[in-house]
Design a protein around this motif. Structure first.
Motif, mmCIF file in Angstrom:
data_model
loop_
_atom_site.group_PDB
_atom_site.id
_atom_site.type_symbol
_atom_site.label_atom_id
_atom_site.label_comp_id
_atom_site.label_asym_id
_atom_site.label_seq_id
_atom_site.Cartn_x
_atom_site.Cartn_y
_atom_site.Cartn_z
ATOM 1 N N ALA A 255 0.838 -1.195 0.000
ATOM 2 C CA ALA A 255 0.000 0.000 0.000
ATOM 3 C C ALA A 255 0.876 1.250 0.000
ATOM 4 O O ALA A 255 1.965 1.266 0.569
ATOM 5 N N PHE A 256 0.384 2.297 -0.643
ATOM 6 C CA PHE A 256 1.120 3.561 -0.712
ATOM 7 C C PHE A 256 0.921 4.319 0.590
ATOM 8 O O PHE A 256 -0.204 4.563 1.020
ATOM 9 N N ASP A 257 2.023 4.698 1.221
ATOM 10 C CA ASP A 257 1.979 5.469 2.459
ATOM 11 C C ASP A 257 2.564 6.849 2.188
ATOM 12 O O ASP A 257 3.779 6.988 2.012
ATOM 13 N N GLN B 161 3.071 9.471 4.080
ATOM 14 C CA GLN B 161 4.023 9.987 5.062
ATOM 15 C C GLN B 161 5.411 9.391 4.862
ATOM 16 O O GLN B 161 6.410 10.101 4.945
ATOM 17 N N THR B 162 5.477 8.105 4.607
ATOM 18 C CA THR B 162 6.761 7.464 4.353
ATOM 19 C C THR B 162 7.367 7.994 3.065
ATOM 20 O O THR B 162 8.574 8.239 2.986
#
Length: 193
Positions: A14-16, A18-19
């Motif tokens: 999944a695309f995060d 914040q990271t």
């Protein structure tokens, strides 16, 4: 820690956001993007002046149209390149093939190095033309702050793009040897945790 291939985890995660925003190459791309906006914005807004008795506009850099055109062109193209590679960075974790990831990282190395070189040329060209225009004692005083800002941010861009090249090299070095393992053991069963 999960194994990584060329600086990313396993494909399909999944695309995060914040990271993603906290990654050094993302921060540097955004900074490079902003620097390119400053360079071409300064030249477009205040890089051309009118002479007192003529309707013709002159470039503030020693009346050399090529200097203004180079600064604008490099700035706009760097702006678009930053957007393209930001999109690639977002998509990168979804790439499942190690060979495709390697191609993406190698293109990042080449493009970032090329842009560092173009910004170096641009800095030298704009600074030299500005020096010559100041030595001639020409009445091109309006827009001088913008001209100096374009030169300064061209200089800063050399370092941001050079550091992006370094980070891409480092990213290339973060190999898990997945490609080599698959070559040696093509039909091996998956390892269970």
């Amino acid at each position: 820690m999960e194994p990584a291939a060329y600086g990313a985890g396993k494909a399909g995660g999944a695309f995060d956001p914040q990271t993603f925003i906290r990654q050094p190459h993302t921060i540097l791309r955004i900074v490079s993007w902003l620097f390119s906006i400053v360079v071409f914005g300064c030249i477009v807004n205040e890089g051309f002046i009118n002479q007192p008795n003529t309707p013709e506009q002159f470039c503030i850099y020693n009346r050399n149209q090529n200097a203004c055109n180079y600064g604008i062109t490099v700035g706009v193209l760097a702006f678009l390149t930053c957007l393209l590679y930001l999109a690639l960075d977002v998509y990168f974790p979804q790439i499942s093939s190690v060979k495709d990831r390697k191609k993406a990282v190698l293109s990042d190395i080449g493009v970032s190095g090329f842009w560092a070189f173009l910004w170096f040329v641009g800095f030298c060209f704009l600074a030299d033309q500005w020096r010559v225009s100041k030595e001639e004692d020409s009445p091109l005083n309006e827009g001088s702050d913008a001209a100096r800002a374009a030169i300064a941010f061209s200089f800063f861009s050399i370092f941001t793009w050079s550091f992006l090249t370094f980070l891409a090299f480092r990213r290339l070095g973060e190999i898990t040897f997945q490609e080599e393992y698959n070559t040696l053991f093509p039909n091996s069963p998956p390892v269970l945790p």
